[in-house]
Design an enzyme around this catalytic site. Sequence first.
Site, PDB file in Angstrom:
ATOM      1  N   GLU A  27      -9.757  -0.782   5.680  1.00 40.88           N
ATOM      2  CA  GLU A  27      -8.554  -1.087   6.446  1.00 40.88           C
ATOM      3  C   GLU A  27      -8.882  -1.118   7.934  1.00 40.88           C
ATOM      4  OE1 GLU A  27      -5.345   1.676   5.830  1.00 40.88           O
ATOM      5  OE2 GLU A  27      -3.986   0.598   7.150  1.00 40.88           O
TER       6      GLU A  27
ATOM      7  N   GLU B 194      -5.276   9.738  17.335  1.00 43.88           N
ATOM      8  CA  GLU B 194      -5.681  11.148  17.410  1.00 43.88           C
ATOM      9  C   GLU B 194      -6.519  11.534  16.190  1.00 43.88           C
ATOM     10  OE1 GLU B 194      -2.572   9.963  18.033  1.00 43.88           O
ATOM     11  OE2 GLU B 194      -2.835  10.167  20.202  1.00 43.88           O
TER      12      GLU B 194
ATOM     13  N   SER C 241       4.140  -1.635   4.064  1.00 42.09           N
ATOM     14  CA  SER C 241       4.354  -2.947   4.685  1.00 42.09           C
ATOM     15  C   SER C 241       4.612  -3.997   3.620  1.00 42.09           C
ATOM     16  CB  SER C 241       3.126  -3.355   5.490  1.00 42.09           C
ATOM     17  OG  SER C 241       2.804  -2.351   6.408  1.00 42.09           O
TER      18      SER C 241
ATOM     19  N   SER D 126      -4.057   7.572  12.869  1.00 47.51           N
ATOM     20  CA  SER D 126      -3.623   7.467  14.262  1.00 47.51           C
ATOM     21  C   SER D 126      -4.812   7.604  15.209  1.00 47.51           C
ATOM     22  CB  SER D 126      -2.600   8.561  14.569  1.00 47.51           C
ATOM     23  OG  SER D 126      -3.252   9.815  14.553  1.00 47.51           O
TER      24      SER D 126
ATOM     25  N   GLN E 135       0.828  -1.200   0.000  1.00 47.04           N
ATOM     26  CA  GLN E 135       0.000   0.000   0.000  1.00 47.04           C
ATOM     27  C   GLN E 135       0.866   1.256   0.000  1.00 47.04           C
ATOM     28  OE1 GLN E 135      -2.011   0.664   3.739  1.00 47.04           O
ATOM     29  NE2 GLN E 135      -3.702   1.782   2.790  1.00 47.04           N
ATOM     30  N   GLY E 136       0.788   2.047  -1.062  1.00 50.13           N
ATOM     31  CA  GLY E 136       1.573   3.280  -1.158  1.00 50.13           C
ATOM     32  C   GLY E 136       0.727   4.502  -0.833  1.00 50.13           C
ATOM     33  N   TYR E 137       0.551   4.743   0.445  1.00 56.41           N
ATOM     34  CA  TYR E 137      -0.257   5.888   0.887  1.00 56.41           C
ATOM     35  C   TYR E 137       0.635   6.963   1.506  1.00 56.41           C
ATOM     36  CZ  TYR E 137      -5.132   4.401   0.283  1.00 56.41           C
ATOM     37  OH  TYR E 137      -6.360   4.086  -0.224  1.00 56.41           O
ATOM     38  N   SER E 138       1.195   6.629   2.708  1.00 56.92           N
ATOM     39  CA  SER E 138       1.981   7.629   3.438  1.00 56.92           C
ATOM     40  C   SER E 138       3.232   8.019   2.657  1.00 56.92           C
ATOM     41  CB  SER E 138       2.413   7.066   4.790  1.00 56.92           C
ATOM     42  OG  SER E 138       1.306   6.801   5.589  1.00 56.92           O
TER      43      SER E 138
END
Lengths: 399, 383
Positions: free
Chosen positions: A246, A386, A163, A384, A128-131
């Site tokens: 997810e 938060e 990951s 996160s 997964q290429g998100y962040s």
Amino acid sequence: MDLALSAADIAFRDEVREFLKQSLTPSLKRSGDLMTSVFSNFESAMAWQAILAEKGWAAPDWPVEYGGTDWTVNQKIIYLKESKRAGAPSLLPMGIQMLGPILIRYGTEAQKHELLPRILSGEDVWCQGYSEPGAGSDLASLKMRAVADGDDYILNGSKIWTSFAHRSNKIFCLVKTDVDSKPQAGISFILVDLDSAGVTVAPIVSIDGEVEQCQVFFEDVRVSKDNLVGKENQGWEVAKCLLEFERGGYCYYAAIEKQLAQVRRLAAEEKTAEGWFYELDPVFSTRLAELEIEKLALEFTENRVNCLAEGKPGALTSLVKVAGTELSQKVDALALELRGTHLPLLQNEALSYGFEGGFIGSEHGLNIMNAYLNNRASTIYGGSAEIQRNIMAKQVLGL
Amino acid sequence: MNFEFNEEQKLLQHSVEAFLRDNYDFQRRQQQVESDTPFDQDLWRQCAELGWLGLPFSEEDGGLGASAVEMMIVFEQLGRYLVIEPFFETLVLFGGALKRSRHPIRSECLQQLISGQLHGALAHFELHSRGEIGSIESVSTTTDDGFCLKGCKTTVYNAPEADFVIVSALNLVRGEELLQLFLLPANKPGLEIEAYQTTDGRHAAELHLNNVHVDASCLLAEGSEALAILRETYDDALLLLCAEHQGAMEQLLRETVEYASERKQFGQAIGSFQVLQHRMVDMYIATELARSLLYAATLKSVDQSPDAGLFIAAAKVKSDTCAKAVAESAVQIHGGIATTNELSIGHYLKRIIVVSHLFGSTQYHQRRFGKLSRQLFAPGGMA
């Protein structure tokens, strides 16, 4: 209102139990019991996936026509719970849990036809290429560019926290296709072969000494426009939908039940400094009771959410994600106490799939330190704790 | 598995909520608390007319035969509106113990209760019991025509208004302590009711048993039957206290979010500050987690599942812990105004703290849960 399982569900549960009993080899079960992460180690995950794919159970959430199941929500919960209880490894979720449902919802016929079977068979392993280094919680500020060039895009930029990129052959990415519009508006969702020219995968060693995460670099990588999922500049909608998949579709309480079972087992084996078994110690028992009660509250919250959502995850998945990850970290901390003197020992190889060598200390607690360290990430990834609270403040409380 | 109310249950929830909304605003509640009478007799009669006093009783006893789910629905609303009328004391404790007995007076007594003419109290726990049902010291000695009771029952809610009380005592028979339950008129000679007001706006009493002579006919149950009556009654009661907490939490969250959206400091609504938003989200999370265990424990109780006791203990611990956290956050976010008698917030806090210590504190139920859980996971246990 009722808690009853229907006769069909009981029969289903027994079928699942029987299958697990027959199919989980001792080394798969050892690997499942000694998981240190939300992911099983790669070899055991893929070995278990192959067994499930043959049975037709690798992707319960997919429709039958794509190789999924026609299980009810209850049955999916039963399946997840029984699998955890039996010590089955977890399948890597990036293909089956995340991309699969997205392709089914947004993909072209050609994409579904070509890609879904390869996910099930394990031929394609997706990451997964998100962040990005500069876009974590503030995902919409991502910078990776895709510039149109005829029928292709040229990709430049970098993705991080991907990951298992080092074990994958494909990646789905969020990229900027329009830099002039508002942050969310100019994003597209695109599929990339990791063996394309210009892609470099750099593994990242985590604090537990293992590699699960990577950074992926893209330098003038050429990708066909056919690889877009959804329309150009509508990737944010796809991305948000995927984030819900997810966060949802995961049985936090079953994983925590497994952690608690390990804690109870060790508490019956390990003694306190004073010489009595931990299970008889008032301080320990009090803490264990607190966490067991929290587990029950989470369990029935997940059951409620699943019954309400009828398989469609919504804002309540944020509640479950926060409660589930925060509780699992509390159980980790309790387990550390039980590991005692052997806590510092670094013997990661003893946790690998198929390991048959020797190690020092009790096998039942072998994963505890690594699990504690690895699980720090659970309240950071997937939005996160938060960010989840921000979502709930806005969507549930209207603040 | 299904967590939705059915149509009838939704209707019940709606009617109780609508009734309390129209008849039980906070100002009126406070006038009642500060008045000379412990509660509103007219309101009680209205509830009798609406049939609500008959909910937990069998049709044979003139009731409606409602389940623990319907009772939970009602008590959530009672908690939400901070109702002080003795639904809990007369219906759940006194009525709950009476309905489980086989005493000939049961039906007649319950019918009067259901019609709103009779109030009762259950006087079992004592100063040192702290929620442990087996732990009492009051003594019953057998006399020629009955029994003589000596001892002291503590914090008996609704005793000052009760027409009848159910009293427990231990009778020493051949060296064994036999638990006995008696049904007594509250004006029985020797029964001294030392009444007082409670922090949560109600009325209770220390009940002194000064050599109370009772006929043999007053004996409601004894031995294992008496114990079973108390266990079942208090388990029902604990669930309904959780339901009360639930209604209170929901209302506290609602009022806090509303207040934070209106109250301005530093030129903006305080609800726009992230630190307060997250605290309110934690109130929401606590409310929902507690709700899940309340539902689970209530349904386990309806099913008479073998692990119902474990779930009830768990629900009580979770409910107490969450309700306390929610109420304390509500006070903190409201600021100084919430520490005054004028605002409802502090009154919720008081009721929540009191409820968390009735019939065994949060810690007591945590130990109870630990014990039951160890049995469950012991070799040969159910898990």
